[in-house]
Design a protein around this motif. Structure first.
Motif, PDB file in Angstrom:
ATOM      1  N   VAL A  98      17.971  46.984  -6.180  1.00 11.19           N
ATOM      2  CA  VAL A  98      18.922  46.686  -4.574  1.00 11.19           C
ATOM      3  C   VAL A  98      19.245  45.799  -4.135  1.00 11.19           C
ATOM      4  O   VAL A  98      20.559  46.251  -3.434  1.00 11.19           O
ATOM      5  N   VAL A  99      18.663  44.623  -4.139  1.00 13.68           N
ATOM      6  CA  VAL A  99      19.778  43.440  -3.367  1.00 13.68           C
ATOM      7  C   VAL A  99      20.523  42.970  -4.744  1.00 13.68           C
ATOM      8  O   VAL A  99      21.790  42.692  -3.851  1.00 13.68           O
ATOM      9  N   ASP A 101      22.578  44.514  -6.634  1.00 12.21           N
ATOM     10  CA  ASP A 101      23.138  45.792  -6.643  1.00 12.21           C
ATOM     11  C   ASP A 101      24.190  45.466  -5.104  1.00 12.21           C
ATOM     12  O   ASP A 101      25.500  45.158  -5.286  1.00 12.21           O
ATOM     13  N   THR A 102      24.043  45.414  -4.108  1.00 12.68           N
ATOM     14  CA  THR A 102      24.553  44.986  -2.872  1.00 12.68           C
ATOM     15  C   THR A 102      25.153  44.073  -2.938  1.00 12.68           C
ATOM     16  O   THR A 102      26.909  43.679  -3.094  1.00 12.68           O
ATOM     17  N   PHE A 103      24.816  42.658  -3.695  1.00 13.80           N
ATOM     18  CA  PHE A 103      25.438  41.782  -3.090  1.00 13.80           C
ATOM     19  C   PHE A 103      26.331  41.310  -5.036  1.00 13.80           C
ATOM     20  O   PHE A 103      26.987  40.395  -4.195  1.00 13.80           O
ATOM     21  N   LYS A 105      27.767  43.687  -5.461  1.00 12.17           N
ATOM     22  CA  LYS A 105      29.277  44.125  -4.825  1.00 12.17           C
ATOM     23  C   LYS A 105      30.329  43.100  -3.892  1.00 12.17           C
ATOM     24  O   LYS A 105      31.153  42.859  -4.287  1.00 12.17           O
ATOM     25  N   VAL A 106      29.100  42.654  -3.271  1.00 12.12           N
ATOM     26  CA  VAL A 106      29.804  41.436  -1.720  1.00 12.12           C
ATOM     27  C   VAL A 106      31.045  40.295  -2.815  1.00 12.12           C
ATOM     28  O   VAL A 106      31.752  39.951  -1.884  1.00 12.12           O
ATOM     29  N   ARG A 115      22.033  43.617 -12.944  1.00 11.98           N
ATOM     30  CA  ARG A 115      21.905  43.829 -11.562  1.00 11.98           C
ATOM     31  C   ARG A 115      20.116  44.552 -11.614  1.00 11.98           C
ATOM     32  O   ARG A 115      19.963  45.536 -11.399  1.00 11.98           O
ATOM     33  N   THR A 146      14.428  42.616   4.114  1.00 13.45           N
ATOM     34  CA  THR A 146      15.494  42.508   3.671  1.00 13.45           C
ATOM     35  C   THR A 146      13.965  43.893   2.533  1.00 13.45           C
ATOM     36  O   THR A 146      13.308  44.473   2.235  1.00 13.45           O
ATOM     37  N   PRO A 177      22.640  43.436   4.885  1.00 13.36           N
ATOM     38  CA  PRO A 177      21.967  44.469   4.579  1.00 13.36           C
ATOM     39  C   PRO A 177      21.253  45.398   3.780  1.00 13.36           C
ATOM     40  O   PRO A 177      20.203  44.120   3.065  1.00 13.36           O
ATOM     41  N   GLY A 178      20.628  46.725   4.033  1.00  8.36           N
ATOM     42  CA  GLY A 178      18.989  46.991   3.623  1.00  8.36           C
ATOM     43  C   GLY A 178      18.365  46.692   4.456  1.00  8.36           C
ATOM     44  O   GLY A 178      17.078  47.280   3.642  1.00  8.36           O
TER      45      GLY A 178
END
Length: 289
Positions: A98-99, A101-103, A105-106, A115, A146, A177-178
Motif C-alpha cells: 500500500v505504501v 503504491d501510494t508513494f 505515484k507521489v 509495488r 502508516t 498518506p494512509g
C-alpha cells in the motif's frame, strides 16, 4: 523468555535501533537501523550502521533478521548494508505494498518500480511468528501512523516503532498518506492488551519537556497509566480530537523526501542512470501542507 536488548541512539534523527539477542545463544535480530544522510550534500555515511556491525562482531553474534517496524519518514534504513556485511533476512509488514503504491505515484516512479514488496525478504501479516535462535517473535499489525506499521513482540519485549513513544511524549502523528488517528487508537489498545510487565521499546525519543535524558524503554503498565495521549483510560473520541488537532500543527520531517524513496525500496537507492549516478526526486506541492 527475556531477550537481551542493546540500544543504539542516533541523535540527528532521534532514532533508536536495537540488537535483540536470544539469551540462550548467539542469534540476534536488528530492528530499525539508520543510514546516515547529509541532505545538503546528498552524501550518505555508514557510521551508525558500523557501530552496530562492530557490536555484533565483537559479541560473536549471528544476525538472522533485519526488521523494519514500518517505512520510516525521518531516516534512511541501512538494512541492505547490514545484510551485505552480516547476513540475515529483511522483513516488514505486508501492507508495504500500500505504501509503495501510494508513494510510487507521489514520486512518479513509473512501471519499473515494483509495488509488490519483492524488495524485502519477508512480508509479515498479523499473527505471523518467527524465531531468533530459540527466541520466538510474534507479529502484531499496528497501523495508524502508516498502513504497514508492525509491533514485534519478542519474548517479554515489544518493539513498537513509532506507534507509541515514551509515556511523557505520547504517540506518533497520523497525518501521513494512509494514516488514521482512529486506527492508531485501536492499534495502541492492541499493544496495551499485552501483559503489564511487557517491556516496550520505542522507535524515537525527543526528551519531553522537563526530562533531561533520552529514554526508550518503558512497560505496558506504565503506558496504560501515564501515557499523556492514551493513558488513564482516555476515550477514542478524546484521542482522535487531540491527535488530529496536534497533527495539523506539525511540519513535515526534514528527511521525508529521501527517506520514503529509499525505505520503500527496503533501504536501496533508486537505480543509477547510464553514467552510474543516483538521483532522488523532489515532488513539488505534493507532500507539504
Amino acid at each position: 523468555m527475556h531477550p537481551v536488548v542493546t540500544a543504539f541512539f542516533d541523535e540527528p534523527t532521534n532514532t533508536i535501533s536495537y540488537v535483540v539477542k536470544d539469551p540462550t545463544g548467539s542469534s540476534c535480530a536488528i530492528i530499525d537501523s539508520v543510514l546516515d544522510f547529509d541532505y545538503s550534500s546528498g552524501h550518505t555515511d555508514t557510521e551508525s550502521a558500523d557501530e552496530i556491525i562492530a557490536f555484533v562482531e565483537k559479541e560473536g553474534l549471528k544476525v538472522e533478521w533485519i526488521l523494519e517496524t514500518h517505512v520510516h519518514a525521518d531516516h534512511l534504513s541501512a538494512a541492505p548494508y547490514l545484510q551485505q556485511r552480516l547476513g540475515g533476512k529483511i522483513g516488514i509488514g505486508e501492507k508495504i505494498t500500500v505504501v509503495q503504491d501510494t508513494f510510487g505515484k507521489v514520486f512518479n516512479e513509473g512501471t519499473e518500480f515494483q509495488r509488490d514488496g519483492s524488495q524485502f525478504d519477508k512480508l509479515y501479516v498479523e499473527g505471523d511468528s518467527f524465531h531468533i535462535g530459540q527466541l520466538r517473535g510474534d507479529v502484531l499489525h499496528t497501523p495508524g501512523h502508516t498502513p504497514a506499521c508492525l509491533t514485534y513482540v519478542i519474548g517479554d519485549a515489544a518493539f513498537v516503532g513509532d506507534t507509541l513513544f515514551m509515556p511523557d511524549f505520547g504517540t506518533a502523528r497520523c497525518d501521513f498518506p494512509g494514516g488514521s488517528s482512529e486506527t492508531m487508537y485501536e492499534s495502541v489498545q492492541k499493544i496495551l492488551s499485552l501483559p503489564d510487565a511487557t517491556r516496550i521499546f520505542v522507535g524515537h525519543d525527543y526528551k519531553a519537556p522537563g526530562r533531561d535524558e533520552y529514554a526508550w524503554e518503558t512497560t505496558v503498565g506504565e503506558q496504560k497509566e501515564k501515557n499523556v495521549h492514551v493513558g488513564g483510560g482516555k476515550s477514542k473520541e478524546e484521542f482522535v480530537t487531540m491527535r488530529d488537532a496536534r497533527d495539523a500543527t506539525l511540519a513535515m520531517p526534514k528527511l521525508i523526501i529521501p527517506s520514503l524513496q529509499v525505505n520503500m525500496r527496503a533501504g536501496n537507492m533508486p537505480e543509477p542512470d547510464a553514467q552510474g549516478d543516483v538521483f532522488l526526486k523532489v515532488p513539488v506541492n505534493k507532500l507539504g501542507k
